[in-house]
Design a protein around this motif. Structure first.
Motif, PDB file in Angstrom:
ATOM      1  N   LEU B 109     -44.633 -16.151  20.171  1.00  0.00           N
ATOM      2  CA  LEU B 109     -43.423 -16.166  19.339  1.00  0.00           C
ATOM      3  C   LEU B 109     -42.135 -16.209  20.137  1.00  0.00           C
ATOM      4  N   ALA B 110     -42.175 -15.721  21.364  1.00  0.00           N
ATOM      5  CA  ALA B 110     -40.916 -15.623  22.123  1.00  0.00           C
ATOM      6  C   ALA B 110     -41.145 -15.916  23.596  1.00  0.00           C
ATOM      7  N   ASP B 111     -42.119 -16.764  23.888  1.00  0.00           N
ATOM      8  CA  ASP B 111     -42.522 -16.941  25.278  1.00  0.00           C
ATOM      9  C   ASP B 111     -41.663 -17.924  26.045  1.00  0.00           C
ATOM     10  N   THR B 112     -40.832 -18.687  25.356  1.00  0.00           N
ATOM     11  CA  THR B 112     -39.986 -19.667  26.042  1.00  0.00           C
ATOM     12  C   THR B 112     -38.611 -19.716  25.378  1.00  0.00           C
ATOM     13  N   ARG B 113     -37.681 -20.401  26.041  1.00  0.00           N
ATOM     14  CA  ARG B 113     -36.327 -20.512  25.502  1.00  0.00           C
ATOM     15  C   ARG B 113     -36.350 -21.225  24.151  1.00  0.00           C
ATOM     16  N   LEU B 114     -35.590 -20.731  23.246  1.00  0.00           N
ATOM     17  CA  LEU B 114     -35.389 -21.299  21.899  1.00  0.00           C
ATOM     18  C   LEU B 114     -36.566 -21.054  20.951  1.00  0.00           C
ATOM     19  N   VAL B 116     -38.009 -18.322  19.620  1.00  0.00           N
ATOM     20  CA  VAL B 116     -37.730 -17.412  18.494  1.00  0.00           C
ATOM     21  C   VAL B 116     -36.727 -18.043  17.546  1.00  0.00           C
ATOM     22  N   ARG B 117     -35.702 -18.675  18.131  1.00  0.00           N
ATOM     23  CA  ARG B 117     -34.660 -19.250  17.254  1.00  0.00           C
ATOM     24  C   ARG B 117     -35.222 -20.367  16.403  1.00  0.00           C
ATOM     25  N   GLU B 120     -37.201 -18.673  13.647  1.00  0.00           N
ATOM     26  CA  GLU B 120     -36.296 -18.055  12.658  1.00  0.00           C
ATOM     27  C   GLU B 120     -35.631 -19.106  11.797  1.00  0.00           C
TER      28      GLU B 120
END
Lengths: 321, 165
Positions: B109-114, B116-117, B120
Motif C-alpha cells: 500500500l505504501a511501498d513506493t512514491r505516490l 498511497v496517494r 487514496e
C-alpha cells in the motif's frame, strides 16, 4: 475491557484517517494477552469515525474507545491530555497515528514498565521497512529513534499515569515539542527514563513536494519556545544556538551565498554544506549525481527551517536556529 | 439501450478483458483501453529507479484516450488507471468506477512514491468502488474501512446505469 487494563494506548489523530486504520490493524495483532485498551482522540467527521474506528474489530471486541473533539480544535498536546485522562490503566502508552507497532510492541513495553519501578519507558522508533522505497524521494519525513534519546518523543513511549497527573500532563500552549517539554519536566522532577529497545514502532515514510515540506516544517518555529522554557537544552545544541548540524551548515551556506556578491570567496562558506549534501545518497557516481540534482531543493528546505526558527526566535525572544 | 464503456487496463489485464467480453455478450460497446507502449514502459523503468509506483507513464495517454472516446463510463482496475479515468472525468464529467484487480495488502500500500496517494485518490475520487471477489472486498474493508459490493458483469451493468441516471 473493564477497569483492569494493564495498559492504555493513547493515540491522537488528525487528518490521517487511513494511517489510523492501519495503526489499529497493527494494534489488533498485538501479542499481549492481558487486558489492554486503546483510546483514540480525533477530530474526524462522524461518518469517518464510524467507519474507521467504531466498526473496527478492536472496538467490536470492547478494546477500542474514541473521543471526538471539534474539527480544528485539537493539538497533539490537547488530544493526548484528553486521551490519558480518559484512560483506565495505570500505564499510558503513547503512539503516533503514523506509526505501525511491531506485534510484540505492547508486550515488551509493558514488560519494560514492570521492571522499571515507575519509570518512563521509551521504545524504539524506526522508518517502516515496508516503505523504504519512498526514501528515493528528495523530501521525506520519518523518524528514527533509539532509546533513550534526549527528546523522548511520544511516538513510542509509556508514562505511569501517576506521573502524568503529577506533571499536569502536556503543556497545551505548545504547538510542537510538547512531548520534549513533558519529558524534561519529568526528568527535572526526578523521574527516570528507561529504554525498551525491543519495543519497536515503525514510522511512516512520507514524501513531500518542496513547498509541502517547507510548509510542514514551519511548525518547528515553536521550538524556540521550548528552548526558552528549558535553557538546559542549549547544552546539546551545536554552538548552543543551532537546532542540529544541518541547520548550522545551512545557515553558513546561505550566508556564503548572500555574501558572494560582495566577495566571491564568501562562497567557500557553503563548502561544508555542499560536501554533506552531495554525500546524502552515498558515494557512488549515481548517488552523487542524484544528490547534486536534489541539492538546490535541500538548501531551500533547510533555509526554510532556519528562517522559521528565526521567526520563532524573534517571537519568543531567544535565539534558536 | 447499450452502453459505451471504457475499461482501462494497462498492459491488457485479465479482469478488464473478462468484463469487456461479458459486457459485449450482453450487447454493450465495451472497449479495453490500453495506452501502454514500449515508450511508456521505458519511461516507467526510469521512474522506478527514482522510487515511483509504476506503471505511471501511460496515465496521461490513457486519460486522453478515454476523454476522446465518448465513453459513458470509465472503469479502472488499478490505482494508476483510476488516476487516468479521474483525469478524463475533469473533461467529460462521466462517472468513474474502480475495481482493484487484486486484494490490497499492507506491504503493497505504501511501498513506493505516490502509491498511497494513488490508492487514496482512486478510493475517494471514484464515483463507485466495487470488488471482483470476497477476498478483495474483505481487504478493502480492512485497509480502507470501505464497504463495497462484489459485482459480476450484470451487477456492473446495473451500477453503470444507476450512475448515469
Amino acid at each position: 475491557v473493564n477497569g483492569h487494563a494493564c495498559a492504555s494506548v493513547v493515540v491522537a489523530s488528525h487528518a490521517r484517517a487511513l494511517r489510523l486504520r492501519w495503526l489499529l490493524n497493527a494494534l489488533e495483532e498485538q501479542t499481549l494477552t492481558e487486558p489492554w485498551e486503546v483510546v483514540v482522540v480525533h477530530d474526524y467527521a462522524p461518518d469517518v469515525a464510524a467507519r474507521v474506528i467504531e466498526r473496527h474489530p478492536l472496538a467490536e471486541a470492547g478494546r477500542l474507545r474514541h473521543v471526538a473533539i471539534e474539527p480544528g480544535s485539537g493539538s497533539p498536546a490537547r488530544q493526548r491530555n484528553v486521551g490519558w485522562r480518559d484512560a483506565r490503566s495505570e500505564l499510558v502508552a503513547f503512539l503516533d497515528d503514523d506509526c505501525r507497532p511491531d506485534a510484540r510492541w505492547l508486550e515488551r513495553l509493558v514488560a519494560g514498565a514492570r521492571g522499571s519501578g515507575g519509570a518512563v519507558v521509551q521504545g524504539a522508533t524506526r522508518p517502516d521497512p515496508l516503505e523504504y522505497g519512498v526514501l528515493a524521494a528528495p523530501h521525506v519525513r520519518t523518524m528514527s529513534i533509539e532509546p533513550v534519546n534526549r527528546y523522548v518523543q511520544t511516538c513510542n513511549v509509556a508514562y505511569p499515569r501517576a506521573l502524568l497527573e503529577r506533571l499536569g500532563g502536556f503543556d497545551e500552549r505548545a504547538v510542537t515539542g510538547e512531548d520534549v517539554d513533558l519529558a524534561l519536566r519529568a526528568r527535572a522532577g526526578g523521574a527516570r527514563i528507561v529504554a525498551a529497545p525491543d519495543a519497536v514502532a515503525y514510522h511512516a515514510i512520507e514524501s513531500f513536494s518542496l513547498a509541502g515540506i517547507v510548509r510542514a516544517n514551519l511548525k518547528w518555529r515553536y521550538l524556540a519556545l521550548l528552548v526558552r522554557n528549558h535553557p538546559e537544552l542549549r547544552r546539546e545544541l551545536p554552538l548552543r544556538v543551532f537546532w542540529d548540524e544541518d541547520h548550522m551548515w545551512t545557515a553558513l551556506a546561505v550566508a556564503g551565498l548572500a555574501g558572494a556578491r560582495a566577495n566571491r570567496f564568501a562562497l567557500a562558506l557553503a563548502a561544508p554544506w555542499l560536501r554533506r549534501a552531495l554525500s546524502r545518497r552515498g558515494g557512488s557516481p549515481r548517488g552523487v549525481l542524484v544528490a547534486a540534482l536534489e541539492a538546490p531543493g535541500q538548501l531551500v528546505r533547510g533555509a526554510g527551517e532556519v528562517a522559521g526558527l528565526a521567526v520563532g526566535s524573534a517571537r519568543h525572544r531567544t535565539l534558536v536556529l | 439501450v447499450s452502453l459505451r464503456v471504457a475499461l482501462l487496463a494497462d498492459g491488457g489485464g485479465a479482469p478488464a478483458a473478462d468484463l469487456a467480453a461479458a459486457l459485449r455478450a450482453a450487447g454493450h460497446d465495451a472497449v479495453v483501453v490500453d495506452a501502454s507502449s514500449r515508450a511508456t514502459r521505458a519511461a516507467d523503468s526510469l521512474l522506478a529507479r527514482r522510487g515511483f509506483a509504476v506503471p505511471l507513464a501511460h496515465v496521461p495517454l490513457a486519460a486522453r484516450a478515454v476523454a476522446a472516446g465518448a465513453y459513458e463510463v470509465a472503469h479502472a482496475f488499478t490505482p494508476a488507471d483510476a488516476a487516468a479515468a479521474l483525469l478524463a472525468r475533469r473533461r467529460t464529467g462521466r462517472p468513474v468506477v474502480f475495481t482493484p484487480s487484486e486484494p490490497p495488502d499492507r506491504p503493497g500500500l505504501a511501498d513506493t512514491r505516490l502509491r498511497v496517494r494513488l490508492w487514496e485518490a482512486a478510493i475517494e475520487g471514484a464515483d463507485a468502488v466495487t470488488a471482483a471477489d470476497e477476498a478483495t472486498r474483505t481487504a478493502l474493508w480492512r485497509w480502507f474501512a470501505l464497504d463495497v459490493p462484489v459485482l459480476d458483469a450484470a451487477g456492473h451493468e446495473r451500477l453503470y446505469r444507476s450512475l448515469l441516471s
